[in-house]
Design a protein around this motif. Structure first.
Motif, PDB file in Angstrom:
ATOM      1  N   PHE A 163       0.823  -1.213   0.000  1.00  0.00           N
ATOM      2  CA  PHE A 163       0.000   0.000   0.000  1.00  0.00           C
ATOM      3  C   PHE A 163       0.857   1.264   0.000  1.00  0.00           C
ATOM      4  O   PHE A 163       0.481   2.279  -0.589  1.00  0.00           O
ATOM      5  N   ALA A 164       2.008   1.205   0.635  1.00  0.00           N
ATOM      6  CA  ALA A 164       2.906   2.359   0.587  1.00  0.00           C
ATOM      7  C   ALA A 164       3.353   2.629  -0.843  1.00  0.00           C
ATOM      8  O   ALA A 164       3.506   3.784  -1.257  1.00  0.00           O
ATOM      9  N   ALA A 165       3.556   1.546  -1.607  1.00  0.00           N
ATOM     10  CA  ALA A 165       3.989   1.688  -2.998  1.00  0.00           C
ATOM     11  C   ALA A 165       2.831   1.978  -3.942  1.00  0.00           C
ATOM     12  O   ALA A 165       3.027   2.559  -5.016  1.00  0.00           O
ATOM     13  N   MET A 166       1.629   1.566  -3.561  1.00  0.00           N
ATOM     14  CA  MET A 166       0.479   1.655  -4.464  1.00  0.00           C
ATOM     15  C   MET A 166       0.184   3.085  -4.903  1.00  0.00           C
ATOM     16  O   MET A 166      -0.240   3.336  -6.033  1.00  0.00           O
ATOM     17  N   GLY A 167       0.408   4.031  -4.002  1.00  0.00           N
ATOM     18  CA  GLY A 167       0.155   5.425  -4.368  1.00  0.00           C
ATOM     19  C   GLY A 167       1.004   5.893  -5.531  1.00  0.00           C
ATOM     20  O   GLY A 167       0.611   6.799  -6.282  1.00  0.00           O
ATOM     21  N   ASP A 281      -2.240  11.328   0.306  1.00  0.00           N
ATOM     22  CA  ASP A 281      -3.071  10.404  -0.467  1.00  0.00           C
ATOM     23  C   ASP A 281      -3.528   9.253   0.417  1.00  0.00           C
ATOM     24  O   ASP A 281      -2.852   8.883   1.398  1.00  0.00           O
ATOM     25  N   PRO A 282      -4.690   8.641   0.122  1.00  0.00           N
ATOM     26  CA  PRO A 282      -5.241   7.600   1.006  1.00  0.00           C
ATOM     27  C   PRO A 282      -4.422   6.318   1.034  1.00  0.00           C
ATOM     28  O   PRO A 282      -4.501   5.556   1.995  1.00  0.00           O
ATOM     29  N   TYR A 283      -3.613   6.060  -0.010  1.00  0.00           N
ATOM     30  CA  TYR A 283      -2.783   4.855  -0.010  1.00  0.00           C
ATOM     31  C   TYR A 283      -1.723   4.942   1.099  1.00  0.00           C
ATOM     32  O   TYR A 283      -1.477   3.975   1.819  1.00  0.00           O
ATOM     33  N   SER A 284      -1.120   6.114   1.226  1.00  0.00           N
ATOM     34  CA  SER A 284      -0.128   6.314   2.291  1.00  0.00           C
ATOM     35  C   SER A 284      -0.782   6.234   3.663  1.00  0.00           C
ATOM     36  O   SER A 284      -0.207   5.670   4.612  1.00  0.00           O
TER      37      SER A 284
END
Length: 486
Positions: A163-167, A281-284
């Motif tokens: 999830f940290a990378a997904m953004g 951002d919500p991913y972070s």
């Protein structure tokens, strides 16, 4: 807003009266929803004490602060999402009792309720489910990143990293690139990324399991239910295999997901709102929340329950274990709750779900020890007086064990559904007029003003314990390298 007065209001007024005995100043603070604003106490200002350095480290001039370590009685938000009555053991989402949702709803419908405030009509639900289930695929590079993780990585490390990378794969969803008010002004972008995150959470979870098993990833299927698809991605032997998970287990996991979807301002949810208040951002924010959930005092509690019951071993050992708990020789996991002072309502539902799982997978042998421990504790005045009742973690671990999930995967099974609650609180905070960045205050109790001393003039301080400073650590080198120096 506090009103400064010299006369207390009449009895029955919906307010409290506070008198500062240092100055004799009295303020009246209105009560709203059985709460008062902490900022009202800023009106209680005392004369600034004189100090040699002229610095008042207590910040007296700016009024009294409310000191509440670990947020034992501080409300950081007003919310319409979840209500808990800890004394009665009652939980509801948006007005709907958890028992009704567990019996009649599914996870995606409950997620919609949490995030948007109402149960969806059929047309709304069909579109919602279609969109979430068609946003379950991961970018190839993100899949490669997950696949590069060690086979013995903790699944939560994989989940957080993903999830940290997904953004990075959604630059159009990053306020740092698109403008700070992106999610405040553009609800289409907000909804799109809510759908993305919900859809991809189950895929990341399943892929973390496949990494652990050293098996190739299985693509998601949009024609399956949410929990059913996650089970399919974890358990299918090959891409395209005509495999369908046991319907009883899929429904059991759906119920467990509903029970774990939200639980008010717990550690990970408050992390989501705290981090989200920076307008990141919500991913972070989800990655940060997952990191909070990772801890053994939060998402790792059901794993601790299983280890405890395994350590007890048999029904005959229960009395001695409880005696050791009273003498603080052992720790009791799965009992008691920060909010509940009665039985956790989710634990009752999970106990019923367990029978369905045992029917499908076989009865978990540890259940007899768990039942004996529960019965003995609830019959013991020592535990009853301390209001130590079984919570949701007590039974969920036994169900996960019966379903064959490894212990370190339990927090993942908590994180996936809790994403819905995180997103609901994140959206609510951004939709609230005048949302501000969270910035708790502190009570400073450190050193007074002092001058810098050059290093060569400082007296050596003996390091007795690691709290006093860094000790020299052993640096291991191979015999080959050491030999080369001879």
């Amino acid at each position: 807003m506090a009103v400064i007065t010299s006369q207390a209001p009449p009895k029955g007024d919906n307010s409290i009266t506070v008198t500062d005995n240092r100055t004799g100043k009295t303020i009246v603070i209105p009560i709203t929803h059985n709460a008062i604003p902490a900022t009202a106490f800023k009106a209680l200002k005392a004369p600034v004490p004189k100090t040699e350095d002229g610095i008042d480290t207590d910040d007296t001039a700016n009024g009294i602060r409310i000191f509440d370590p670990a947020y034992l009685n501080t409300a950081a938000i007003s919310s319409k999402i979840t209500f808990i009555d800890g004394d009665k053991g009652f939980l509801m989402h948006r007005g709907y009792p958890i028992e009704q949702l567990a019996e009649k709803s599914d996870f995606l419908e409950t997620a919609y309720l949490l995030i948007y405030g109402d149960l969806p009509a059929k047309q709304q639900y069909d579109l919602w489910k279609y969109e979430v289930m068609h946003h379950t695929f991961l970018a190839d590079d993100l899949t490669k990143l997950i696949g590069s993780m060690r086979y013995d990585s903790h699944p939560m490390s994989v989940f957080i990293s993903a999830f940290a990378a997904m953004g990075a794969f959604a630059p159009e969803a990053n306020p740092a690139l698109q403008g700070r008010n992106l999610y405040i002004n553009n609800k289409d972008i907000m909804n799109k990324n809510i759908i993305r995150i919900l859809g991809k959470a189950a895929t990341v979870a399943a892929f973390s399991m496949r990494v652990r098993m050293n098996r190739p990833f299985i693509s998601p299927r949009a024609d399956l239910g949410y929990a059913e698809n996650m089970l399919y991605m974890m358990d299918s032997m090959s891409e395209g295999e005509n495999y369908k998970p046991d319907a009883r287990l899929a429904r059991a996991l759906e119920i467990l997901f509903i029970l774990h979807a939200d639980h008010e301002m717990n550690c990970s949810t408050s992390t989501m709102t705290h981090v989200g208040s920076s307008l990141v951002d919500p991913y972070s924010a989800v990655a940060a929340s997952a990191a909070a959930l990772y801890g053994p005092l939060h998402g790792g509690a059901n794993e601790a329950v299983i280890r405890m019951i395994e350590k007890i071993g048999s029904v005959e050992n229960v009395p001695k274990f409880l005696a050791d708990v009273k003498e603080k020789k052992e720790l009791l996991f799965g009992f008691g709750h920060r909010v509940y002072k009665n039985t956790d309502p989710r634990s009752k539902i999970i106990k019923e779900v367990s029978e369905t799982v045992f029917e499908a997978c076989g009865r978990e042998p540890l259940i007899e020890v768990a039942i004996a421990l529960k019965d003995a504790a609830l019959a013991d005045p020592w535990f009853v007086e301390k209001k130590l009742y079984p919570n949701v973690d007590y039974w969920s671990g036994l169900i996960y064990k019966a379903m064959g999930f490894p212990l370190d995967f339990y927090p993942i099974l908590f994180a996936v559904p809790r994403v819905a609650g995180w997103l609901a609180h994140w959206k609510q905070a951004l939709d609230t007029s005048g949302a501000k960045i969270w910035r708790p205050r502190q009570v400073y109790v450190g050193e007074k003003l002092r001058d810098y001393i050059p290093m060569e003039q400082r007296a050596a301080k003996e390091i007795v314990d690691s709290k006093d400073g860094v000790k020299e650590l052993p640096h291991y080198q191979s015999k080959r390298r050491l030999g080369a120096k001879l």
